[in-house]
Design a protein around this motif. Sequence first.
Motif, short mmCIF file in Angstrom:
data_model
loop_
_atom_site.label_atom_id
_atom_site.label_comp_id
_atom_site.label_asym_id
_atom_site.label_seq_id
_atom_site.Cartn_x
_atom_site.Cartn_y
_atom_site.Cartn_z
N PRO A 201 2.21 -34.84 -31.45
CA PRO A 201 1.96 -36.26 -31.17
C PRO A 201 0.71 -36.52 -30.35
O PRO A 201 0.05 -37.54 -30.52
N ALA A 202 0.38 -35.59 -29.45
CA ALA A 202 -0.83 -35.77 -28.63
C ALA A 202 -2.08 -35.73 -29.50
O ALA A 202 -3.05 -36.47 -29.26
N ALA A 203 -2.08 -34.86 -30.51
CA ALA A 203 -3.23 -34.78 -31.41
C ALA A 203 -3.35 -36.05 -32.25
O ALA A 203 -4.45 -36.55 -32.49
N VAL A 204 -2.21 -36.57 -32.71
CA VAL A 204 -2.24 -37.82 -33.47
C VAL A 204 -2.71 -38.96 -32.58
O VAL A 204 -3.56 -39.77 -32.98
N ALA A 205 -2.17 -39.03 -31.37
CA ALA A 205 -2.55 -40.10 -30.44
C ALA A 205 -4.04 -40.10 -30.16
O ALA A 205 -4.65 -41.17 -29.98
N ALA A 206 -4.66 -38.91 -30.14
CA ALA A 206 -6.09 -38.81 -29.87
C ALA A 206 -6.94 -39.40 -30.98
O ALA A 206 -8.13 -39.63 -30.80
N LEU A 207 -6.33 -39.66 -32.15
CA LEU A 207 -7.08 -40.19 -33.29
C LEU A 207 -6.78 -41.66 -33.57
O LEU A 207 -7.40 -42.24 -34.46
N LEU A 208 -5.84 -42.24 -32.85
CA LEU A 208 -5.45 -43.63 -33.10
C LEU A 208 -5.90 -44.55 -31.98
O LEU A 208 -5.66 -44.27 -30.80
N ASP A 209 -6.49 -45.67 -32.35
CA ASP A 209 -6.89 -46.69 -31.39
C ASP A 209 -5.66 -47.25 -30.68
O ASP A 209 -4.55 -47.25 -31.23
N ALA A 210 -5.85 -47.72 -29.45
CA ALA A 210 -4.73 -48.24 -28.67
C ALA A 210 -4.03 -49.41 -29.36
O ALA A 210 -2.84 -49.62 -29.18
N ALA A 211 -4.76 -50.15 -30.19
CA ALA A 211 -4.18 -51.30 -30.88
C ALA A 211 -3.86 -50.98 -32.34
O ALA A 211 -3.74 -51.89 -33.17
#
Length: 291
Positions: A201-211
């Motif tokens: 999930p951390a790797a995915v989160a690093a690729l997705l904008d906060a919005a």
Amino acid sequence: MTLVAAADGSALGNPGPAGWAWYVDDDRWASGGWPHGTNNMGELTAVLDLLQQTADLDDDLVVYCDSTYAINAITKWMAGWKRKGWKKGDGKPVANVEIMKALDAAMRPNVTFRWVKGHAGHELNEKADELANAAARAHQAGSSPAAGPGFSSRRSSHDFSVTAPPEPDPDLFSLVDELSDEDQVVALERSLLTDEVRSDPAAVAALLDAAWSEVGRSGRVWTRSEILGEIGPLTSPVELDVLGVDRVAEGVLLLRWRGTSAAGEGTLRSSLWVRSGGRWLQRFHQGTPEG
């Protein structure tokens, strides 16, 4: 004889209060953590502690992990990092290098790793996850987590600290900055189809904008928090066929592509990528079944 265990990590905030745990049965388990750590630190340290505590056993050891980052780091990337002086392919230092060095020293030939999907009912993985999360929550509350019975009295404090912010899998994007903007976006989109990224999930989160948001193939609207809570490896590989990359505005690219499953099922997809802080982040995604 073969000893079977599961190892897992947890972080509340990533970085934030973090925990690690391994579990064999109710008489053989251990956990620990830090007031400030990352999920990857927890995943790696759980394996490290298990290896150290079973070092004197002659049994073969099978370790179940729900993190392909941990498995690949230990079994695929570590030897190359070591040869390069613990540097990645792009010359940057390896994250969590002190844990990696300790793992290098603790590894032995009779250890086998197997990936298991997290939160999918695997008994050992569920117990390890529960213990790791409890350890993280203990640190969040300012208390010490239960250490567990373990295998031996030779315990280590595993007093590691965060040496780098959470990032995607270490070697996955080492050359991405050398590509054009359009090629970078395509490479990052492809990465979101890989088990390595989708298992972390951390790797995915690093690729997705906060919005970030998505209108899925079924019509469901997903939020960023919802997708991070449920994403995992695909049930079958998906082939990405680029249909076009359009520059909508400065620092904004629209990627249009066709995803084809192993069964031949097609989905037309579009992803809006925005450049923020020098990095490309996915802002919106939509999938439509192909007629």
